[in-house]
Structure formats: structure tokens, C-alpha cells
Design a protein around this motif. Structure first.
Motif, short mmCIF file in Angstrom:
data_model
loop_
_atom_site.label_atom_id
_atom_site.label_comp_id
_atom_site.label_asym_id
_atom_site.label_seq_id
_atom_site.Cartn_x
_atom_site.Cartn_y
_atom_site.Cartn_z
N LEU A 176 0.84 -1.20 0.00
CA LEU A 176 0.00 0.00 0.00
C LEU A 176 0.88 1.26 0.00
CD1 LEU A 176 -2.75 -1.04 2.57
CD2 LEU A 176 -2.94 -0.95 0.09
N PRO A 177 0.43 2.33 -0.66
CA PRO A 177 1.23 3.56 -0.69
C PRO A 177 1.32 4.18 0.71
CG PRO A 177 -0.95 3.94 -1.63
CD PRO A 177 -0.82 2.46 -1.43
N ASN A 178 2.46 4.79 0.98
CA ASN A 178 2.63 5.46 2.27
C ASN A 178 2.28 6.94 2.12
OD1 ASN A 178 4.89 6.74 1.10
ND2 ASN A 178 6.24 5.06 1.78
N ALA A 179 2.41 7.67 3.21
CA ALA A 179 2.03 9.10 3.21
C ALA A 179 2.84 9.89 2.19
CB ALA A 179 2.20 9.68 4.60
N ASP A 181 4.14 8.78 -0.64
CA ASP A 181 3.64 8.45 -1.98
C ASP A 181 2.37 9.24 -2.28
OD1 ASP A 181 5.65 6.56 -2.37
OD2 ASP A 181 4.46 4.95 -1.46
N ARG A 182 1.43 9.28 -1.30
CA ARG A 182 0.17 9.99 -1.51
C ARG A 182 0.43 11.49 -1.74
NH1 ARG A 182 -1.15 7.04 3.16
NH2 ARG A 182 -2.32 5.14 2.71
N ALA A 183 1.32 12.06 -0.95
CA ALA A 183 1.61 13.49 -1.09
C ALA A 183 2.21 13.79 -2.46
CB ALA A 183 2.56 13.93 0.02
N VAL A 185 1.71 12.14 -5.29
CA VAL A 185 0.68 12.04 -6.32
C VAL A 185 -0.25 13.25 -6.26
CG1 VAL A 185 -1.32 10.72 -7.12
CG2 VAL A 185 0.79 9.54 -6.46
N ARG A 186 -0.61 13.67 -5.05
CA ARG A 186 -1.47 14.87 -4.92
C ARG A 186 -0.78 16.10 -5.50
NH1 ARG A 186 -6.01 14.93 -1.93
NH2 ARG A 186 -6.59 13.00 -0.88
N GLU A 188 1.45 16.06 -7.88
CA GLU A 188 1.47 15.90 -9.34
C GLU A 188 0.12 16.25 -9.95
OE1 GLU A 188 2.30 12.33 -12.61
OE2 GLU A 188 2.83 12.05 -10.50
N GLU A 193 -4.77 18.38 0.30
CA GLU A 193 -5.01 17.29 1.24
C GLU A 193 -6.49 17.14 1.58
OE1 GLU A 193 -3.20 14.93 2.66
OE2 GLU A 193 -1.41 15.47 1.53
N VAL A 197 -10.14 12.26 -3.71
CA VAL A 197 -9.77 11.82 -5.06
C VAL A 197 -10.19 10.36 -5.24
CG1 VAL A 197 -7.90 11.49 -6.72
CG2 VAL A 197 -7.82 13.40 -5.09
#
Length: 208
Positions: A176-179, A181-183, A185-186, A188, A193, A197
Motif C-alpha cells: 500500500l502507498p505510504n504518506a 507516496d500519496r503526497a 501524487v497529490r 502531481e 489534502e 480523489v
């Protein structure tokens, strides 16, 4: 399973162009071919993922089918099975199943497994398909579909309900993506926050 008793499987597909069925076949072959020797035969052209399997030492054959129904194409399937010394043909979708079943004219001891992954339209089964399946439904050793709805569809096409089993698709979800990774992509996508999405990867088609 002792190597001497392991089946030798020929995976029979339309091609290895990127798609859901093709991804499943590639994953099956990669995970199992060291214990269960596997090769792949494509009725049409090879597709982009053929080179990936070859890099893993898996033989991929393409028969390059032309338009229309060509019963003699089954001889090419039988030849690919003979080259691999296959004891089992695992056919994915209806056309590969038909040609795999016909290949038994040259390789009578081949066992045929048929998995249906989908259908092309919502149209009801044709009388021609039902008539053909009066014969073809007797030939596979096992028949599987990937959903209960699809089972109902091929039963309507002439396969006895008692012979069709449902096995749902499984996927490797990866870590699973970590924090971070999420940041990333957001950033990009240019969303904050506090923005919800939702993403979907699919072929948006009524039959799906």
C-alpha cells in the motif's frame, strides 16, 4: 508435486496485448511455471507482453490468425502443444477454447480447461452458438467463469450448469502507498489534502 507428475500446460489466448485476461495469464505463468512447466500459444499476434515472458524462459508461439473461422488452425495449437509436450490446454475465452478442443483431433490425450473472462456484447446467445455448444460443452475437463453473471450467460449458451464453476479473479495489490507516496501524487495532480480523489482503471463499456 513431484516433477514427473506435474502437468505440462499450454496457455491458449488470443494475444498478449495488455488487458485484464492477459495480465492474469502472465501472472499465472510467472508464478507457476517453475513448478508446472508452461508455454503460451496466441491465436493472433504475440502482443507486447510476450517479450516479458520470454525473458523468464517461457516459450510464446503466435499463429497469426486471419479473419473468419479456420478449423485447420487447431493443428497449429496441437503442434504448439506437442512442442511443449503439454498434457493440458488452458483456454481463455471462447475462440481459444474452440480451437483447443479441436486440437484434440491431433492430440487426443490433451485435457482442455476452459475459462471464460467476459463477453463482447449484451446480446442474447445465438441459436448457432447453442447448437455448436451441444457438442463443444462436452469436451472440456473443467469450465470456469470469473463471475456468477458470466456463468449464467454461458449456461444460456448451452453449457450444463452443473459443470461450470465460478472462480473470481485475484490481483496482486502490491504494498500500500505510504504518506509520502500519496503526497507526491497529490502534488502531481495539483490537489490539496482536503480534496477527495477517486480513481478508476477500467474499460467503460456497457457490457462491463
Amino acid at each position: 508435486m513431484p516433477p514427473s507428475r506435474a502437468p505440462r500446460v499450454l496457455q491458449l489466448v488470443l494475444s498478449l496485448h495488455p488487458g485484464g485476461t492477459e495480465r492474469l495469464v502472465v501472472d499465472i505463468v510467472r508464478r507457476l511455471h517453475r513448478e508446472i512447466p508452461m508455454a503460451v500459444c496466441c491465436l493472433d499476434d504475440e502482443g507486447a507482453w510476450a517479450s516479458d515472458l520470454r525473458a523468464d524462459g517461457v516459450v510464446v508461439t503466435a499463429l497469426r490468425r486471419t479473419g473468419g473461422f479456420h478449423p485447420t488452425l487447431a493443428r497449429g495449437v496441437a503442434r504448439a502443444a506437442a512442442q511443449h509436450q503439454a498434457t493440458v490446454v488452458h483456454a481463455h475465452h471462447y475462440s481459444p477454447f474452440v480451437y483447443g478442443a479441436l486440437a484434440r483431433a491431433w492430440r487426443p490425450r490433451l485435457q482442455v480447461i476452459y475459462t471464460e473472462h467476459g463477453r463482447l456484447s449484451d446480446a442474447p446467445p445465438s441459436p448457432k452458438r447453442r447448437l455448436a455448444n451441444a457438442l463443444f460443452s462436452r469436451l472440456p475437463r473443467e469450465v470456469y467463469t470469473v463471475s456468477a453473471d458470466l456463468k449464467r450467460h454461458i449456461v444460456d449458451e448451452g453449457f450444463p450448469a452443473a459443470t461450470v464453476r465460478v472462480v473470481y479473479n485475484g490481483i496482486d495489490v502490491q504494498p500500500l502507498p505510504n504518506a509520502a507516496d500519496r503526497a507526491a501524487v497529490r502534488a502531481e495532480l495539483g490537489v490539496g489534502e482536503d480534496t477527495l480523489v477517486v480513481g478508476a482503471i477500467a474499460r467503460l463499456d456497457p457490457v462491463k
